[in-house]
Write a protein that holds these residues in place. Structure first.
Motif, PDB file in Angstrom:
ATOM      1  N   LYS A  16      60.319  -0.682  25.560  1.00  0.00           N
ATOM      2  CA  LYS A  16      60.446   0.603  26.249  1.00  0.00           C
ATOM      3  C   LYS A  16      59.197   0.930  27.063  1.00  0.00           C
ATOM      4  N   VAL A  17      58.036   0.620  26.521  1.00  0.00           N
ATOM      5  CA  VAL A  17      56.791   0.864  27.260  1.00  0.00           C
ATOM      6  C   VAL A  17      56.750   0.012  28.522  1.00  0.00           C
ATOM      7  N   ALA A  18      57.156  -1.264  28.396  1.00  0.00           N
ATOM      8  CA  ALA A  18      57.175  -2.145  29.561  1.00  0.00           C
ATOM      9  C   ALA A  18      58.157  -1.643  30.615  1.00  0.00           C
ATOM     10  N   SER A  19      59.330  -1.180  30.166  1.00  0.00           N
ATOM     11  CA  SER A  19      60.324  -0.646  31.108  1.00  0.00           C
ATOM     12  C   SER A  19      59.803   0.610  31.796  1.00  0.00           C
ATOM     13  N   LEU A  20      59.151   1.467  31.030  1.00  0.00           N
ATOM     14  CA  LEU A  20      58.619   2.693  31.600  1.00  0.00           C
ATOM     15  C   LEU A  20      57.546   2.387  32.651  1.00  0.00           C
ATOM     16  N   GLU A  21      56.678   1.417  32.389  1.00  0.00           N
ATOM     17  CA  GLU A  21      55.631   1.073  33.346  1.00  0.00           C
ATOM     18  C   GLU A  21      56.208   0.482  34.627  1.00  0.00           C
ATOM     19  N   ALA A  22      57.313  -0.260  34.511  1.00  0.00           N
ATOM     20  CA  ALA A  22      57.874  -0.934  35.684  1.00  0.00           C
ATOM     21  C   ALA A  22      58.800  -0.038  36.500  1.00  0.00           C
ATOM     22  N   LEU A  23      59.541   0.850  35.845  1.00  0.00           N
ATOM     23  CA  LEU A  23      60.602   1.592  36.539  1.00  0.00           C
ATOM     24  C   LEU A  23      60.377   3.091  36.611  1.00  0.00           C
ATOM     25  N   LYS A  24      59.288   3.607  36.077  1.00  0.00           N
ATOM     26  CA  LYS A  24      59.086   5.051  36.056  1.00  0.00           C
ATOM     27  C   LYS A  24      59.021   5.613  37.480  1.00  0.00           C
ATOM     28  N   GLY A  25      59.813   6.662  37.716  1.00  0.00           N
ATOM     29  CA  GLY A  25      59.823   7.315  39.021  1.00  0.00           C
ATOM     30  C   GLY A  25      60.674   6.615  40.050  1.00  0.00           C
ATOM     31  N   GLN A  26      61.302   5.452  39.698  1.00  0.00           N
ATOM     32  CA  GLN A  26      62.097   4.711  40.675  1.00  0.00           C
ATOM     33  C   GLN A  26      63.562   4.606  40.281  1.00  0.00           C
ATOM     34  N   ARG A  27      63.844   4.793  38.999  1.00  0.00           N
ATOM     35  CA  ARG A  27      65.237   4.890  38.545  1.00  0.00           C
ATOM     36  C   ARG A  27      65.362   6.100  37.641  1.00  0.00           C
ATOM     37  N   ALA A  28      66.509   6.764  37.738  1.00  0.00           N
ATOM     38  CA  ALA A  28      66.660   8.044  37.044  1.00  0.00           C
ATOM     39  C   ALA A  28      66.817   7.861  35.526  1.00  0.00           C
ATOM     40  N   ASP A  29      67.733   7.014  35.099  1.00  0.00           N
ATOM     41  CA  ASP A  29      68.061   6.883  33.674  1.00  0.00           C
ATOM     42  C   ASP A  29      67.609   5.512  33.183  1.00  0.00           C
ATOM     43  N   LEU A  30      66.612   5.494  32.280  1.00  0.00           N
ATOM     44  CA  LEU A  30      66.117   4.234  31.721  1.00  0.00           C
ATOM     45  C   LEU A  30      66.637   3.994  30.309  1.00  0.00           C
ATOM     46  N   GLY A  31      67.328   4.966  29.744  1.00  0.00           N
ATOM     47  CA  GLY A  31      67.861   4.818  28.389  1.00  0.00           C
ATOM     48  C   GLY A  31      66.799   4.863  27.313  1.00  0.00           C
ATOM     49  N   LEU A  32      65.699   5.569  27.541  1.00  0.00           N
ATOM     50  CA  LEU A  32      64.604   5.608  26.572  1.00  0.00           C
ATOM     51  C   LEU A  32      64.938   6.469  25.365  1.00  0.00           C
TER      52      LEU A  32
END
Length: 735
Positions: free
Chosen positions: A534-550
């Protein structure tokens, strides 16, 4: 008088009327003209008709012409006398009443004279002739006064006077105002002749009397000069240049065509202002009156009187130069300014000034300006007088041959000497300024240093106090943070001093890492892997996709959950693959829609282990179709929208384009989990995985570059791929 009446004043048309007597017509029109302001209108009506009977010409046309001249010249005379009345009224008001020398001091007068500008138009008539004559007269006085002032100053200072040659425009003044031969005299003589006199007759008289004058010419006297018209133009060579005049209208403008009876009529008006403007109307009709003066004679007498008055005063001149015609403060037109300087007569004044000594100044002021040039006068001299100091200064500069020493002033002959003195002064001023700046800057630096040192001592003490206070407050608030239920997340950080802002950021980072470590150390290995993903996903996609499923737990293996009927088959196949390829665990699995090598869309199940990426056919009991080693995957590309499009980029340029589908629940987004899981796995193996968030997505299918575009459609039930010219289109439900 209203503005409209002022503009229409003097405009009249004269016609012959049938069945109406002239006496009846004039009874009405004259009473309208006077507006009922005349007390003796009826008596002067009789006088007017006696005058008409006496002057009645042989034809009615000539009679109308005489009457029209009187009516048309009346506004001119009215404006002239009204202007003179206003000037006299102003002078009467500002005049000192009951003058007493003991109370009011010396009886002095300050007069302001607004001089006509020299005029050269395309068509120059009688008005321009009078204005330019005025300029000639004043220019003559100007040069004479300059010469007189120069001579008097030389005599006061004991400097020998030398004769100065200059252009004397007396010859032009005589050309205009000389008795019996001047242009004014010829014009007056033409106006006094009996019979019909025309402007052409006046020009012929000028040609006869002024044929040999060097400053006068006409087309008759110079037949080859085609710039002049026959029987119309003549040219005068003024001090400022040649001016061609048209004689059309000279006779009419010079005459005083108002009858004496007309003046008596206005003098008897009930309006006191109107009556005061026509004092000559008080003469009775039986009294003998002289012929009225012409406009040229009145102007000439006025100029002679003005020059006599100016000659007895001490004039000071203010020359106004108009730099441009658009009223701009930043525009300077050299040609226009040169023209004005020439026609103001300033060049002649400069020639007179430069013929003698171009510069003169009293010794004290001269010394005050140039004393820094000589070591004998800077900063102060010890010579007997300022005159001796000036001599010493100029001798040191080797300029004593170009100067003369008066009683109170020093005289410099050529501007070159003055320019040289100014250059030497400028050089010395720079050195003096630098020296003064050096001394003053040293003083300011020492003062500034003392203030800064004192401020620094105070600042250091205050800063130590603020730092200690902040550290004590932080220690007090976080003293029992280990025993708190949330490990101090509710504790508010105190406001740090400005110098400790970076320290506060470091402290918060340390606290956050400690807090995270406190939470993570109680997690299971599976939960730890999920948190890292989840941390890796947040660093890569934060602010660029709305729903990351965190916010939901990440299960990873979704094929068994989404398809419970075929879960056993999938489990069996995945176990066989694990035994065969010896991978440790399943990272991610999901149903997908993919594009095959024939550019067709088909359903597949995607299984990603820690070593391979498998494609399975769900219609054939999840038979493995083809696998891609994870070390061959170089990157991922996803779109910034809500779609589930993923492109796996490989080293051999055979990218895998899939769209996650058939998820339970249907609106669940798994892109964030897929990206985070792969990033976390690649990071654990110390490999780099490039993640791109872009639209459209560029990819390579079997070595051919293509583009994948996402297009929402309203009636689309599930995502599907179609072929396009540039690549592929992923149609997703628009609602």
């Amino acid at each position: 008088m209203a503005e409209h009446e002022s503009l229409e004043f003097g405009k009249a048309d004269f016609v012959l009327l049938d069945n109406v007597s002239m006496e009846e017509f004039m009874d009405v029109e004259m009473y309208k003209l006077l507006g009922g302001h005349c007390r003796n209108y009826k008596r002067y009506q009789v006088v007017f008709w006696h005058l008409v009977d006496f002057l009645l010409p042989s034809s009615a046309t000539e009679y109308i012409y005489i009457i029209s001249l009187n009516i048309l010249h009346f506004p001119q005379a009215m404006y002239e006398r009204l202007f003179c009345w206003i000037v006299g009224r102003i002078n009467d008001i500002i005049e000192v009443k009951n003058y007493d020398a003991r109370v009011h001091g010396k009886n002095t007068v300050i007069g302001v004279l607004d001089i006509y500008g020299f005029e050269i138009f395309q068509n120059n008539s009688f008005e321009q002739f009078c204005i330019n004559y005025c300029n000639e007269k004043l220019q003559q006085l100007f040069i004479q006064l300059v010469l007189k002032q120069e001579q008097e100053e030389y005599q006061r200072e004991g400097i020998p006077w030398k004769h100065i040659d200059y252009f004397n425009n007396q010859i032009i003044v005589d050309l205009v105002e000389q008795q019996h031969k001047g242009i004014f005299s010829v014009l007056d003589e033409a106006c006094m002749n009996v019979g019909k006199v025309t402007d052409e007759v006046f020009l012929q008289g000028l040609n006869v009397k002024l044929a040999k004058h060097a400053h006068f010419t006409s087309r008759k006297l110079s037949p080859t000069d085609k710039s002049l018209e026959f029987d119309r133009d003549f040219r005068i060579r003024h001090y400022a240049g040649d001016v061609a005049y048209s004689v059309v209208g000279f006779i009419d403008k010079n005459k005083d065509t108002l009858f004496q009876d007309f003046k008596r009529l206005l003098y008897n008006s009930s309006n006191p202002v109107l009556k005061g403007m026509w004092p000559e109307g008080k003469l009775r009709i039986t009294e003998v009156t002289k012929r009225p003066l012409t406009a040229a004679t009145i102007f000439k007498n006025s100029m002679i009187s003005l020059v006599e008055n100016l000659a007895s005063k001490e004039p000071y001149y203010v020359r106004c130069i108009k730099p441009n015609d658009v009223k701009s403060p930043l525009l300077f037109e050299p040609e226009r300014c040169r023209h004005q300087v020439e026609y103001l007569g300033l060049l002649e004044n400069v020639r007179v000034r430069r013929a003698g000594f171009a510069y003169r100044q009293i010794y004290q002021r001269f010394l005050q300006r140039y004393k820094m040039i000589s070591e004998f006068t800077w900063p102060n001299h010890d010579l007997p007088s300022d005159k001796d100091a000036v001599k010493k200064l100029l001798q040191g500069c080797k300029f004593d041959h170009d100067v003369a020493y008066g009683k109170t002033k020093v005289f410099i002959r050529t501007p070159r000497t003055l320019f040289s003195l100014e250059e030497q002064r400028s050089e010395m001023v720079q050195r003096i300024v630098v020296f003064l700046q050096k001394v003053w800057r040293g003083t300011l630096a020492r003062m500034r240093y003392r203030r800064m040192r004192a401020a620094l001592i105070i600042l250091r003490a205050y800063r130590r106090y603020k730092v200690k206070s902040y550290i004590r407050e932080v220690n007090r608030r976080f003293k029992n943070v280990r025993s708190m239920k949330d490990h101090g997340r509710h504790v508010k950080w105190p406001t740090p001093p400005k110098v400790l802002r970076k320290f506060e950021e470091a402290m918060k980072s340390i606290y956050n890492r400690w807090w995270a470590w406190t939470l993570i150390k109680g997690l299971s290995p599976e939960e730890t892997l999920q948190v890292r993903a989840k941390v890796a996903s947040l660093e890569a996609l934060k602010g660029q996709r709305a729903d990351l499923g965190l916010q939901r737990p990440w299960e990873g293996n979704y094929v068994k959950r989404d398809n419970p009927d075929t879960a056993s088959s999938f489990t069996l196949v995945s176990s066989e693959l694990q035994r065969k390829d010896k991978f440790m665990r399943v990272l991610f699995s999901c149903n997908v829609r993919k594009i095959n090598r024939f550019h067709k869309a088909e359903d597949r199940a995607l299984l990603i282990s820690d070593r391979h990426l498998y494609k399975m056919d769900p219609l054939k009991q999840y038979k493995p179709m083809k696998s891609i080693p994870l070390y061959n995957v170089t990157g991922l590309s996803v779109s910034p929208g809500k779609d589930q499009l993923v492109v796996f980029h490989t080293k051999d340029s055979r990218d895998l384009v899939v769209c996650l589908q058939r998820m339970v629940p249907a609106n669940e987004s798994r892109i964030g989990e897929l990206v985070g899981t792969l990033l976390s796995h690649f990071k654990s193996e110390k490999r780099k995985l490039q993640v791109n968030i872009t639209s459209p997505i560029q990819c390579s299918m079997n070595g051919r570059k293509c583009t994948v575009v996402v297009e929402p459609k309203i009636n689309q039930s599930h995502p599907d791929f179609t072929k396009s010219r540039a690549g592929y289109i992923l149609a997703v439900p628009g609602n």
